[in-house]
Design an enzyme around this catalytic site. Structure first.
Site, mmCIF file in Angstrom:
data_model
loop_
_atom_site.group_PDB
_atom_site.id
_atom_site.type_symbol
_atom_site.label_atom_id
_atom_site.label_comp_id
_atom_site.label_asym_id
_atom_site.label_seq_id
_atom_site.Cartn_x
_atom_site.Cartn_y
_atom_site.Cartn_z
ATOM 1 N N GLN B 125 0.848 -1.201 0.000
ATOM 2 C CA GLN B 125 0.000 0.000 0.000
ATOM 3 C C GLN B 125 0.879 1.245 0.000
ATOM 4 O O GLN B 125 1.991 1.236 0.524
ATOM 5 C CB GLN B 125 -0.967 0.000 1.184
ATOM 6 C CG GLN B 125 -0.353 -0.167 2.558
ATOM 7 C CD GLN B 125 0.249 1.098 3.133
ATOM 8 O OE1 GLN B 125 0.024 2.180 2.615
ATOM 9 N NE2 GLN B 125 1.019 0.960 4.195
ATOM 10 N N SER B 128 0.306 6.880 2.891
ATOM 11 C CA SER B 128 0.866 8.025 3.624
ATOM 12 C C SER B 128 1.938 8.749 2.820
ATOM 13 O O SER B 128 2.597 8.166 1.949
ATOM 14 C CB SER B 128 1.486 7.551 4.932
ATOM 15 O OG SER B 128 0.506 7.023 5.776
ATOM 16 N N SER B 160 3.933 -0.416 3.682
ATOM 17 C CA SER B 160 4.168 -1.760 4.233
ATOM 18 C C SER B 160 4.495 -2.742 3.116
ATOM 19 O O SER B 160 3.860 -2.719 2.065
ATOM 20 C CB SER B 160 2.932 -2.263 4.978
ATOM 21 O OG SER B 160 2.540 -1.330 5.938
ATOM 22 N N GLU B 243 -10.148 -2.624 6.286
ATOM 23 C CA GLU B 243 -8.859 -2.616 6.951
ATOM 24 C C GLU B 243 -9.047 -2.518 8.461
ATOM 25 O O GLU B 243 -8.315 -3.107 9.235
ATOM 26 C CB GLU B 243 -8.033 -1.443 6.437
ATOM 27 C CG GLU B 243 -6.620 -1.482 6.947
ATOM 28 C CD GLU B 243 -5.758 -0.366 6.387
ATOM 29 O OE1 GLU B 243 -4.552 -0.547 6.371
ATOM 30 O OE2 GLU B 243 -6.286 0.687 5.987
ATOM 31 N N ASN B 357 -5.439 5.150 16.307
ATOM 32 C CA ASN B 357 -6.587 4.924 17.191
ATOM 33 C C ASN B 357 -7.242 6.233 17.612
ATOM 34 O O ASN B 357 -8.432 6.243 17.951
ATOM 35 C CB ASN B 357 -6.153 4.084 18.392
ATOM 36 C CG ASN B 357 -5.971 2.624 18.001
ATOM 37 O OD1 ASN B 357 -5.993 2.286 16.816
ATOM 38 N ND2 ASN B 357 -5.810 1.774 18.989
#
Lengths: 316, 376
Positions: B125, B128, B160, B243, B357
């Site tokens: 992916q 960012s 990643s 995700e 989070n």
């Protein structure tokens, strides 16, 4: 596999929610705390008419048969409205009496199913023994009828009036699963307490203004409320699964998991409700304080999280 | 309400279990964050793909088995219970594939999915950027229209698996006049193309688990745009819940880990240490709660939507707590290399990736609890 409440369960819950909304439970709670059981008794009778107390009573004693899923669904609503009285204790008493059978079961169970009799079980204190028509205790695996001993011991939750007991007549051997049904009912009650605390806190955060805007716009407040939801969301399936495993070997294990998680989630919701409301919730006259106090009292009633984790580890 | 599996479910479980028992490598593969380990994990994906077990929930035509969401949960339980290797293909399978199923053309599905299912093409992916993390809509990498396609320029980071993967996917600003989430396009691109520089980044323990990507006039054909140009934000967000929800970190993973933690407690623990005992019990309870939550989710007929953020906060924090408990059980050995330590380092990234989070809690508060959005 269909691990969600059926439509009829949801309708039942909704009807109890509406019934209790009309019943002004905060007034009944305050009367109960002052030793006046009248308004609370009236709430219990209307719940009995709706069939709540028949859910832990076998059909041969005029009950609906033990229906654990319906039972946790109903008791959740009782917790959501902080109904005073020995809720989990009456559930356990019904299961205990059914397991010993005989005259005691025949005498008491039909009256309990009809909401005419309220029963309590010492764990170790007998909740509301002054209001209860039947007081039970379990000693060395034996079920006994008991007498309250001495004055009420004050609890953090003013609506919980706790008594020591003296065992009187033995009624027979107590079954562990009957006590576990009471523990499960307490867990369901806690889930309702936690849910209500989150509901009122979200409402408050939307309407309370500081710095010219609703406090619910602030991330610090949002994150508290989100954390309460996460805990409650992951405790609920444990309570439902424990209800489904009633009658199987997994029941004690699942009850301990459910009670530990429900205690922690409900208590988290209480701490967050207090913080989000601020000083107003730290007053006895403001209704949410009734739920906040109950959350902490129920945390250790019927076994604390640590008690249940200890038991769970012996069962795994 | 019930928690019962049908005979069909039991048969599926038995088939998966038998295959895994016969094929899972006896010892752990080398870390998939190393070149050698990446290759070994790719070989494993090939074996899974050949047994049509790499993507069970996909349609049979693309290498799957049309498995229901419940069957997928069963597959995951068996997969992790068997101690099978980590899934090097998971970025493609869990992030890109759902987007293609919803927005891809038949040509794209036919071209991209089978080699993803077989492990032949591993995807990374590329969301960012240095200036666009939680605030993804601030991204600046561009896609400029040219004859037959697009030229990509800019920098992506925290990509990643990109150190060893074959292809990437991400969002690019295709309308230079646009701001924020408008004017973005969702594109797939090869990581070995002219103009792509991949600079691996060592994660906390030094292993190259992710990479920076520098894109310098990288050509991408029109066929590799997913959805409409300039509509990339909507395309990407329509499957963001995949995700955050069950699929990225399935309940089966935690059920297996909690079981191993219990074994570790039995082997190593001092029974009088009730604080540790409670934490082990807590891990078991939380793993069971997540397993049951999975069954609840697949039983529902309504859209889970933003509630996937509730799962993400839960599993990411639980993952750390579980591994911390294991390290504490290991005592002085806790700092030594072990599978528990590898799992611990991996878990620490959980509250950061796939939307921090803090962002998830905003989503929960605003879209599940209905709190006012307001200013940040």
């Amino acid at each position: 596999m269909k691990f969600v409440l059926d439509g009829e369960h949801l309708l039942f819950a909704e009807s109890l929610h509406k019934l209790l909304d009309r019943s002004d439970t905060p007034t009944a709670i305050r009367a109960w705390s002052a030793g006046d059981h009248g308004p609370g008794r009236r709430v219990w009778r209307s719940l009995a008419e709706a069939g709540v107390f028949a859910l832990a009573v076998p059909e041969e004693h005029d009950g609906a048969g033990v229906l654990p899923v319906e039972l946790v669904t109903a008791v959740h609503e009782l917790g959501r409205h902080a109904v005073p009285g020995p809720v989990a204790e009456t559930v356990a008493a019904a299961a205990l009496l059914a397991s010993v059978g005989g005259d005691a079961a025949a005498t008491w169970l039909p009256r309990m199913a009809a909401g005419e009799a309220m029963a309590t079980v010492a764990r170790p204190y007998a909740l509301d023994a002054d209001a209860a028509d039947l007081v039970l205790t379990v000693e060395n695996g034996e079920l006994h009828q008991a007498e309250p001993a001495g004055e009420a011991r004050p609890s953090l939750d003013p609506a919980r009036r706790l008594f020591g007991v003296t065992a009187a007549r033995s009624l027979g051997k107590a079954t562990e699963s009957a006590l576990d049904l009471g523990t499960l009912a307490c867990a369901a009650q806690q889930m309702g307490v936690g849910r209500r605390l989150l509901e009122v806190s979200v409402d408050y955060a939307k309407t309370r203004h500081q710095f010219g805007r609703p406090i619910g716009e602030f991330q610090a407040v949002k994150h508290h409320l989100a954390n309460a939801l996460v805990e409650l969301e992951f405790a609920r399936p444990l309570v439902h699964a424990a209800a489904l495993s009633y009658g199987t070997d997994d029941f004690p294990r699942d009850v301990s998991a459910a009670k530990a998680a429900a205690s922690e989630a409900s208590y988290t919701a209480a701490r967050i409700a207090l913080q989000v409301h601020g000083a107003i919730a730290y007053t006895a006259e403001y209704d949410p304080s009734l739920w906040i106090r109950k959350a902490r009292a129920l945390y250790s009633a019927w076994g604390s999280p640590s008690d249940h984790k200890a038991r769970l580890m012996t069962l795994l | 309400m019930d928690l019962d599996f049908s005979p069909g479910h039991d048969a599926f479980r038995a088939e998966v279990r038998d295959w895994l028992r016969a094929h899972v490598p006896p010892g752990p593969l080398p870390s998939l964050e190393t070149e050698e380990g990446f290759a070994a994990h790719r070989e494993w994906e090939r074996a899974l793909g050949a047994a049509r077990l790499s993507v069970v929930s996909w349609p049979a035509g693309y290498g799957g088995r049309d498995a229901s969401p419940l069957e997928w949960l069963i597959f995951e339980e068996e997969y992790y219970a068997a101690g099978a290797p980590g899934r090097v293909s998971q970025n493609g399978i869990n992030l890109l594939a759902p987007t293609l199923f919803e927005h891809g053309t038949p040509e794209q599905l036919a071209r991209v999915l089978p080699p993803m299912a077989s492990g032949e093409v591993i995807w990374a992916q590329a969301w960012s950027e240095p200036g666009a993390g939680s605030d993804l809509a601030a991204l600046r990498a561009t896609a400029t229209r040219v004859e037959g396609g697009w030229r990509l320029n800019g920098q992506k980071t925290w990509s990643s698996r990109a150190a060893f993967a074959d292809r990437g996917f991400g969002l690019f600003r295709s309308d230079p006049e646009s701001r924020r989430h408008r004017g973005l396009t969702y594109l797939m691109f090869p990581l070995d193309a002219d103009g792509v520089t991949v600079r691996p980044i060592g994660r906390l323990d030094g292993r190259p688990a992710f990479a920076e990507l520098f894109l310098d006039d990288v050509f991408v054909p029109d066929a590799d745009v997913i959805g409409a140009p300039d509509d990339g934000w909507r395309v990407a967000m329509s499957t963001a819940g995949n995700e955050r929800g069950l699929t990225l970190r399935s309940p089966g993973r935690y059920t297996a880990a909690a079981g191993r933690l219990l074994d570790l407690w039995r082997e190593r623990a001092d029974p009088s240490d009730t604080a540790l005992r409670d934490r082990v019990a807590d891990a078991w309870i939380r793993a069971r709660a997540y397993r049951l939550k999975g069954f609840e989710t697949v039983s529902r007929t309504d859209d889970v939507g933003a509630e996937s953020s509730v799962n993400k906060v839960f599993w990411s924090e639980f993952d750390i707590a579980l591994h911390e408990t294991a390290l504490d059980l290991l005592g002085a050995d806790g700092e030594l290399e072990s599978e528990w330590l590898e799992g611990y380092v991996f878990s620490l990234a959980g509250p950061i990736y796939a939307g921090t989070n803090e962002i998830q809690r905003n989503v929960i508060a605003e879209r599940v609890l209905g709190l006012p959005r307001g200013s940040r």
